[in-house]
Design an enzyme around this catalytic site. Structure first.
Site, PDB file in Angstrom:
ATOM      1  CG  HIS A 123     -29.301 -30.636 -50.835  1.00 19.61           C
ATOM      2  ND1 HIS A 123     -30.614 -30.285 -50.991  1.00 19.61           N
ATOM      3  CD2 HIS A 123     -28.607 -29.482 -50.707  1.00 19.61           C
ATOM      4  CE1 HIS A 123     -30.713 -28.972 -50.955  1.00 19.61           C
ATOM      5  NE2 HIS A 123     -29.520 -28.449 -50.781  1.00 19.61           N
ATOM      6  CD  GLU A 150     -27.872 -25.496 -49.791  1.00 19.64           C
ATOM      7  OE1 GLU A 150     -27.590 -24.386 -49.327  1.00 19.64           O
ATOM      8  OE2 GLU A 150     -29.017 -25.831 -50.126  1.00 19.64           O
TER       9      GLU A 150
HETATM   10  N1  DGL Z   1     -35.206 -29.738 -51.082  1.00 19.41           N
HETATM   11  C1  DGL Z   1     -35.325 -30.339 -49.763  1.00 19.41           C
HETATM   12  C2  DGL Z   1     -35.746 -31.807 -49.928  1.00 19.41           C
HETATM   13  O1  DGL Z   1     -35.565 -32.431 -50.956  1.00 19.41           O
HETATM   14  C3  DGL Z   1     -34.022 -30.252 -48.988  1.00 19.41           C
HETATM   15  C4  DGL Z   1     -33.687 -28.848 -48.515  1.00 19.41           C
HETATM   16  C5  DGL Z   1     -34.734 -28.279 -47.555  1.00 19.41           C
HETATM   17  O2  DGL Z   1     -34.795 -28.711 -46.389  1.00 19.41           O
HETATM   18  O3  DGL Z   1     -35.446 -27.391 -47.978  1.00 19.41           O
HETATM   19  O4  DGL Z   1     -36.281 -32.373 -49.025  1.00 19.41           O
END
Ligand code: DGL
Length: 287
Positions: free
Chosen positions: A206, A172
């Site tokens: 990410h 990020e």
């Molecule tokens: N979108 C989450 C995942 O793919 C990562 C970010 C979060 O911890 O919310 O696990």
């Protein structure tokens, strides 16, 4: 007979019959911004589809939260997307998929695709030694979802899983090629070298942004699996099988968040290569 989407960059077929309801958008949700890696893969593979993305930026991160909380948030997110008359939902969050996908499929009467199954299938197709590594958030690793999927595909696999939570803020922050990223990757990934894996699943939205540094640290003998690509392929197959593929020459994409639209726009352009036109704010859990 099934009908697949035409490959990217091919012009729409003028006057082609599109079944009723197929022109509706596909809903996509993530805990925040990371699901844009999946959105990117969907836009590339399904250029005729309109997509509605919801990033739950008011309640991110999901990674360190309990199964109950992530499931509740995920149900609310799908409910929100169904209020936009979506024809299918993509859970573009590994943690939400790992924690809540079975419940979502019970709750809602529409096709719902997660990211864990496609990633696991791709890893099984690639491994030669049968030793697979998985990295993700605490929630994803704790759920055992990748391990369960992998072992269901081949019970003889050896699966080693480890959480890498600090990769999320690094991505990020845009510190994907930073000495700090390299140092943290070394710390997290060194133990995998002793495990002798030949395939590593990037089990978090990410992590594909950190793929170069992960590849450098883990070494050339390990294939990295990006579940975003595989998920987009699975969505294409599902739409074709159910005759739900759209044929829009100019599909419209919408981006919804539950907080901080300006930050989403700024960081999101990095994930999506500058393709976000505008960002709307909706209340989390309001649908
Ligand atoms: N979108 C989450 C995942 O793919 C990562 C970010 C979060 O911890 O919310 O696990």
């Amino acid at each position: 007979m099934t009908r697949g989407n035409p490959p990217a960059n091919e012009p729409p077929i003028e006057g082609a019959r599109v079944p009723a309801g197929a022109e509706r958008p596909i809903g996509v949700f993530d805990s925040g911004i990371g699901g844009l890696t999946v959105m990117h893969a969907l836009m590339e593979r399904l250029p005729r589809e309109s997509l509605i993305y919801f990033g739950d930026t008011a309640r991110v991160p999901y990674g360190p939260k309990s199964r109950e909380t992530v499931t509740r948030f995920s149900i609310e997110n799908v409910r929100l997307l169904t209020s936009y008359d979506v024809k299918a939902v993509v859970v573009a969050c590994n943690t939400a998929t790992a924690r809540a996908l079975p419940v979502l499929r019970e709750e809602f009467d529409l096709p719902i695709v997660g990211v864990v199954g496609p990633g696991a299938r791709a890893a099984v197709a690639r491994t030669k030694t049968g030793r697979i590594g998985v990295i993700g958030t605490y929630g994803t690793i704790d759920s055992g979802a990748y391990r369960d999927h992998l072992l269901a595909l081949d019970a003889d696999l050896e699966v080693v899983s480890r959480p890498c939570p600090l990769f999320v803020p690094l991505a990020e922050e845009g510190w994907t090629d930073h000495p700090v990223a390299r140092q943290i990757a070394e710390e997290y990934l060194a133990p995998f070298r002793d495990d002798g894996i030949d395939t590593l699943i990037l089990g978090c939205t990410h992590y594909p942004l950190l793929a170069p540094v992960i590849a450098e640290v883990i070494g050339p003998g390990v294939t990295l699996i990006d579940s975003a690509e595989e998920t987009a392929r699975e969505v294409a197959t599902l739409l074709a099988e159910r005759e739900l593929a759209a044929n829009e020459s100019e599909p419209a994409h919408r981006f919804l968040v539950s907080d901080l639209p300006d930050l989403f726009l700024r960081v999101g352009q990095r994930f999506l290569g500058g393709r976000i036109g505008g960002v709307e704010v909706v209340a989390a859990g309001s649908a």
